[in-house]
Design a protein around this motif. Structure first.
Motif, mmCIF file in Angstrom:
data_model
loop_
_atom_site.group_PDB
_atom_site.id
_atom_site.type_symbol
_atom_site.label_atom_id
_atom_site.label_comp_id
_atom_site.label_asym_id
_atom_site.label_seq_id
_atom_site.Cartn_x
_atom_site.Cartn_y
_atom_site.Cartn_z
ATOM 1 N N ALA A 85 -2.732 9.748 -23.693
ATOM 2 C CA ALA A 85 -3.348 8.751 -24.562
ATOM 3 C C ALA A 85 -4.027 7.644 -23.769
ATOM 4 O O ALA A 85 -4.768 6.843 -24.336
ATOM 5 C CB ALA A 85 -2.289 8.151 -25.490
ATOM 6 N N SER A 86 -3.815 7.595 -22.442
ATOM 7 C CA SER A 86 -4.373 6.520 -21.616
ATOM 8 C C SER A 86 -5.521 6.956 -20.720
ATOM 9 O O SER A 86 -6.376 6.145 -20.382
ATOM 10 C CB SER A 86 -3.267 5.915 -20.728
ATOM 11 O OG SER A 86 -2.287 5.287 -21.503
ATOM 12 N N PHE A 87 -5.560 8.212 -20.296
ATOM 13 C CA PHE A 87 -6.584 8.621 -19.334
ATOM 14 C C PHE A 87 -6.873 10.108 -19.467
ATOM 15 O O PHE A 87 -6.129 10.852 -20.119
ATOM 16 C CB PHE A 87 -6.139 8.305 -17.902
ATOM 17 C CG PHE A 87 -5.048 9.211 -17.382
ATOM 18 C CD1 PHE A 87 -5.356 10.371 -16.675
ATOM 19 C CD2 PHE A 87 -3.711 8.914 -17.601
ATOM 20 C CE1 PHE A 87 -4.359 11.210 -16.201
ATOM 21 C CE2 PHE A 87 -2.699 9.744 -17.138
ATOM 22 C CZ PHE A 87 -3.033 10.895 -16.437
ATOM 23 N N ILE A 88 -7.995 10.526 -18.829
ATOM 24 C CA ILE A 88 -8.340 11.943 -18.699
ATOM 25 C C ILE A 88 -8.557 12.228 -17.222
ATOM 26 O O ILE A 88 -9.103 11.390 -16.490
ATOM 27 C CB ILE A 88 -9.612 12.294 -19.487
ATOM 28 C CG1 ILE A 88 -9.508 11.859 -20.944
ATOM 29 C CG2 ILE A 88 -9.883 13.796 -19.432
ATOM 30 C CD1 ILE A 88 -10.758 12.121 -21.757
ATOM 31 N N GLN A 89 -8.162 13.403 -16.778
ATOM 32 C CA GLN A 89 -8.357 13.823 -15.391
ATOM 33 C C GLN A 89 -9.289 15.037 -15.381
ATOM 34 O O GLN A 89 -9.038 16.026 -16.069
ATOM 35 C CB GLN A 89 -7.013 14.175 -14.743
ATOM 36 C CG GLN A 89 -7.102 14.492 -13.255
ATOM 37 C CD GLN A 89 -5.727 14.746 -12.645
ATOM 38 O OE1 GLN A 89 -4.735 14.866 -13.355
ATOM 39 N NE2 GLN A 89 -5.668 14.834 -11.332
ATOM 40 N N PHE A 90 -10.386 14.926 -14.623
ATOM 41 C CA PHE A 90 -11.409 15.973 -14.580
ATOM 42 C C PHE A 90 -11.552 16.559 -13.180
ATOM 43 O O PHE A 90 -11.469 15.838 -12.177
ATOM 44 C CB PHE A 90 -12.782 15.404 -14.964
ATOM 45 C CG PHE A 90 -12.941 14.995 -16.400
ATOM 46 C CD1 PHE A 90 -13.250 15.930 -17.379
ATOM 47 C CD2 PHE A 90 -12.805 13.667 -16.774
ATOM 48 C CE1 PHE A 90 -13.419 15.552 -18.701
ATOM 49 C CE2 PHE A 90 -12.969 13.274 -18.087
ATOM 50 C CZ PHE A 90 -13.273 14.218 -19.055
ATOM 51 N N ASP A 91 -11.806 17.858 -13.124
ATOM 52 C CA ASP A 91 -12.436 18.441 -11.945
ATOM 53 C C ASP A 91 -13.900 18.023 -11.951
ATOM 54 O O ASP A 91 -14.464 17.730 -13.009
ATOM 55 C CB ASP A 91 -12.369 19.970 -12.000
ATOM 56 C CG ASP A 91 -11.034 20.509 -11.519
ATOM 57 O OD1 ASP A 91 -10.346 19.797 -10.787
ATOM 58 O OD2 ASP A 91 -10.683 21.640 -11.909
ATOM 59 N N PHE A 92 -14.542 18.009 -10.783
ATOM 60 C CA PHE A 92 -15.967 17.678 -10.756
ATOM 61 C C PHE A 92 -16.616 18.347 -9.553
ATOM 62 O O PHE A 92 -15.942 18.821 -8.641
ATOM 63 C CB PHE A 92 -16.189 16.159 -10.728
ATOM 64 C CG PHE A 92 -15.728 15.488 -9.455
ATOM 65 C CD1 PHE A 92 -16.577 15.342 -8.368
ATOM 66 C CD2 PHE A 92 -14.433 14.990 -9.347
ATOM 67 C CE1 PHE A 92 -16.158 14.725 -7.200
ATOM 68 C CE2 PHE A 92 -14.002 14.371 -8.183
ATOM 69 C CZ PHE A 92 -14.862 14.234 -7.111
ATOM 70 N N ARG A 93 -17.943 18.357 -9.566
ATOM 71 C CA ARG A 93 -18.707 18.858 -8.424
ATOM 72 C C ARG A 93 -19.786 17.830 -8.073
ATOM 73 O O ARG A 93 -20.279 17.103 -8.952
ATOM 74 C CB ARG A 93 -19.349 20.210 -8.736
ATOM 75 C CG ARG A 93 -20.418 20.170 -9.820
ATOM 76 C CD ARG A 93 -20.967 21.575 -10.101
ATOM 77 N NE ARG A 93 -22.044 21.528 -11.081
ATOM 78 C CZ ARG A 93 -23.331 21.359 -10.774
ATOM 79 N NH1 ARG A 93 -23.692 21.221 -9.491
ATOM 80 N NH2 ARG A 93 -24.262 21.332 -11.710
ATOM 81 N N TYR A 94 -20.130 17.777 -6.807
ATOM 82 C CA TYR A 94 -21.177 16.864 -6.346
ATOM 83 C C TYR A 94 -22.544 17.481 -6.650
ATOM 84 O O TYR A 94 -22.741 18.687 -6.510
ATOM 85 C CB TYR A 94 -21.051 16.604 -4.845
ATOM 86 C CG TYR A 94 -19.825 15.797 -4.483
ATOM 87 C CD1 TYR A 94 -19.831 14.407 -4.585
ATOM 88 C CD2 TYR A 94 -18.653 16.429 -4.056
ATOM 89 C CE1 TYR A 94 -18.694 13.678 -4.260
ATOM 90 C CE2 TYR A 94 -17.514 15.702 -3.727
ATOM 91 C CZ TYR A 94 -17.548 14.321 -3.840
ATOM 92 O OH TYR A 94 -16.437 13.596 -3.529
ATOM 93 N N ILE A 95 -23.493 16.662 -7.058
ATOM 94 C CA ILE A 95 -24.859 17.129 -7.318
ATOM 95 C C ILE A 95 -25.832 16.180 -6.629
ATOM 96 O O ILE A 95 -25.480 15.060 -6.248
ATOM 97 C CB ILE A 95 -25.176 17.176 -8.831
ATOM 98 C CG1 ILE A 95 -25.002 15.789 -9.464
ATOM 99 C CG2 ILE A 95 -24.303 18.197 -9.539
ATOM 100 C CD1 ILE A 95 -25.401 15.733 -10.916
ATOM 101 N N GLN A 96 -27.066 16.641 -6.460
ATOM 102 C CA GLN A 96 -28.109 15.812 -5.884
ATOM 103 C C GLN A 96 -29.210 15.606 -6.908
ATOM 104 O O GLN A 96 -29.559 16.523 -7.661
ATOM 105 C CB GLN A 96 -28.696 16.476 -4.627
ATOM 106 C CG GLN A 96 -27.793 16.385 -3.407
ATOM 107 C CD GLN A 96 -28.493 16.918 -2.177
ATOM 108 O OE1 GLN A 96 -29.122 17.973 -2.235
ATOM 109 N NE2 GLN A 96 -28.411 16.186 -1.083
ATOM 110 N N GLU A 97 -29.735 14.413 -6.932
ATOM 111 C CA GLU A 97 -30.851 14.115 -7.810
ATOM 112 C C GLU A 97 -32.154 14.165 -7.027
ATOM 113 O O GLU A 97 -32.171 14.191 -5.792
ATOM 114 C CB GLU A 97 -30.659 12.741 -8.460
ATOM 115 C CG GLU A 97 -29.501 12.733 -9.452
ATOM 116 C CD GLU A 97 -29.561 11.549 -10.402
ATOM 117 O OE1 GLU A 97 -30.199 10.539 -10.042
ATOM 118 O OE2 GLU A 97 -28.971 11.635 -11.502
#
Length: 611
Positions: free
Chosen positions: A575-587
């Protein structure tokens, strides 16, 4: 599934000669209840407690006793609802008044449940003397009422993070065993207060509350889970010891909640029952798949109640598979420094820097005009009054409309310097140390996966299961990131907090969400938990609950550091937070800045191979 084992229900002796509170019949109870001081909840409860305490000790026929209880029940239900609003959502170490309200509610639930239990037992013993109602129906309805009150009492106990009282589980099991022996457990029962249900469904609702790891849930989540379980008990199967199997096992002769059937070492006697949750879990998995596709997270349960998405995942995990402790606890007494909340963890992992300093540098001082946008009293009106927009030809007149001798400035409000400064500077603020306090906490025991903290009366008022916690083992050391997994209240104002470690260190950032319009949101506090190759743990991002979702593009910033990521899979949520996997991207701009060779157009041409 019948058994010859004796029923172990205890009822008080009927040793009072007469009942003096009101006429000992339904009409007398209704008249008395109608004149109770409804605006004084504590007073109503005290009078109900006194009346029920006498009623449970007065010899009465089962029919008369039941009619009196039914006449009092709606008044008691309203009083219990009013009481709960005064002790729920309070600090774990409750002030004296809410604590007294909780104790009154517990006593009232106990006396009411006992009263209906007396009806059930005496109706069985005196069934030949009952004339105006079918004895089996009277027993069935009395057990259903008693179990419903026991279930409510168990829910309240879990919401206050306390253990179920001595013989509490035994009473629940034995009421069900009595109904099962009489062939009444699965009969539908009309109930205008708690809703129509069977004894079996109420029993399963109560025992499933004990299986869903209630000390890991918040009070509001427990309320929603109780409603959901009440609706889904038809999907839970209860089997005898020789006719089926299930994830959980319950012994109807014990004073214990259900436990994992695979851990039961003895032989399953006739009083054991398997609880098969597989059909319900299949339904929950389907609901979760539909929830992921819908724009409105959670499951609607009716009457304004909604089960949050993270509670779906929690129920699937806790009721669908066996989960055991991976590490052995070891006693420890090392003092720890602890701070509660995502904002506090962000401040400490940022090196005791406030958010603005993390983003723009330690020398950054926001000017007053930077804060005008957040102060509605200082915003200039760049649009016309809506009535002026409706009548543009009669819009504001010039100076010719002013009386003779007055100038336009006479109609402006003049502010003295102190008032203007107060509006602009937002008044005195708490220091960071006051805003993000740390607490010295005793460590009860520890394992490689977490800590058990023993907290006394200085427990923060807003601490809840699912909160992010930052922990420092020694002065100047890393701040460890953990989450409160469970809470247990003990006697003498002591509270145990179970922490699960998420990462030995973290890096604080501001996250700007990429909007569909191409703009980016204002920075929001997030924590980057770095990869731990030794245990195969990938890097993850801790975000607040609101605003973040899978597949979003995010720009992470801190001082002169900026990079872009895309959130992928949601790893965990409370109820307080979410934990995500992520990947780095380039703009595009980053890729162009990295390619400095060749003619001007070559950088653009090389992009096609990268896009």
């Amino acid at each position: 599934m019948n058994s010859n084992a004796p029923i172990k229900l205890r009822i008080p002796r009927q040793d009072l000669a007469d009942f003096s509170t009101f006429r000992a019949n339904a009409d007398g109870a209704s008249d008395w209840a109608a004149h109770l001081p409804v605006t004084n909840t504590a007073g109503v409860v005290q009078q109900l407690l006194q009346a029920l305490g006498q009623l449970n000790r007065v010899p009465l026929s089962p029919e008369v006793r039941y009619s009196i209880l039914e006449a009092l029940r709606s008044t008691a239900d309203v009083a219990l609802g009013n009481l709960s609003r005064r002790f729920l959502h309070q600090p774990l170490v409750m002030p004296e008044e809410p604590l007294q309200m909780a104790e009154l509610a517990d006593r009232l639930l106990g006396l009411l449940s006992t009263a209906y239990t007396i009806v059930a037992i005496e109706a069985l013993q005196q069934k030949d003397s009952i004339r105006h109602i079918n004895p089996a129906r009277l027993v069935c309805e009395a057990i259903q009422r008693a179990l419903s009150l026991c279930c409510r009492k168990v829910l309240q106990t879990f919401q206050l993070f306390r253990p179920v009282e001595f013989s509490g589980w035994l009473t629940i099991h034995q009421l069900y065993a009595l109904a099962e022996r009489q062939g009444l457990a699965r009969l539908p029962v009309a109930d205008p207060v708690a809703g129509n249900s069977s004894i079996s469904s109420i029993y399963l609702q109560a025992v499933m509350l004990g299986c869903c790891k209630p000390n890991q849930l918040r009070q509001s989540d427990l309320s929603a889970v109780a409603v959901a379980l009440g609706q889904w008990t038809s999907l839970i199967k209860l089997h005898g010891p020789d006719t089926g199997s299930g994830l959980f096992l319950v012994d109807l002769d014990s004073d214990q909640p259900p436990f994992y059937s695979s851990l039961y070492r003895g032989s399953t006697g006739p009083q054991c029952r398997y609880i098969d949750t597989a059909p319900m879990i299949a339904n929950l998995e389907q609901l979760r798949a539909e929830d992921n596709k819908s724009g409105k997270p959670g499951v609607a349960l009716g009457a304004g109640t909604r089960l949050p998405s993270n509670m779906l995942a929690h129920l699937i995990d806790s009721l669908g598979k066996m989960s055991m402790r991976n590490f052995t606890r070891s006693p420890a007494n090392t003092p720890l420094r602890v701070s509660i909340g995502l904002s506090a963890a962000h401040y400490h992992t940022a090196g005791s820097r406030v958010f603005d300093h993390l983003l723009y540098g330690d020398n950054y001082v926001p000017v007053a005009t930077d804060r005008v946008a957040t102060n509605p009293f200082l915003q200039s009106r760049n649009h016309q009054d809506m009535w002026g927009e409706a009548n543009p030809e009669s819009d504001a007149l010039g100076d010719d409309s002013l009386p003779d001798g007055e100038s336009e400035i006479a109609h402006q409000i003049e502010l003295d310097e102190a008032t203007a400064a107060a509006l602009i500077e937002e008044g005195p603020a708490l220091s960071p140390e006051q805003h993000y306090p740390t607490y010295d906490v005793a460590l009860s025991n520890a394992s490689p996966g977490g800590y058990c903290l023993e907290w006394s009366t200085d427990l923060p008022k807003d601490v809840k299961a699912g909160d992010i916690v930052s922990v420092q083992e020694e002065q100047g050391g890393n701040w460890i990131i953990a989450v409160i997994r469970w809470i247990s209240r003990l006697e003498n104002s002591r509270t145990l907090l179970g922490l699960e470690l998420l990462s030995p260190h973290a890096k604080a950032y501001g996250a700007m969400i990429h909007q569909k319009t191409g703009e980016k949101s204002a920075p929001i506090r997030v924590l980057l938990l770095p990869e731990i190759e030794l245990v195969g743990q990938p890097h993850t991002l801790i975000t607040p609950r609101a605003g973040f979702r899978e597949q979003q593009k995010i720009t992470l910033v801190r001082n002169e550091e900026t990079f872009h990521i895309q959130l992928s899979r949601q790893v965990a949520a409370t109820a307080s937070f979410i934990q995500f996997d992520f990947r780095y991207i380039q703009e595009l701009g980053d890729m162009l800045s990295q390619d400095k060779s060749g003619p001007l157009d070559s950088a653009y041409g090389s992009l096609w191979s990268k896009i």
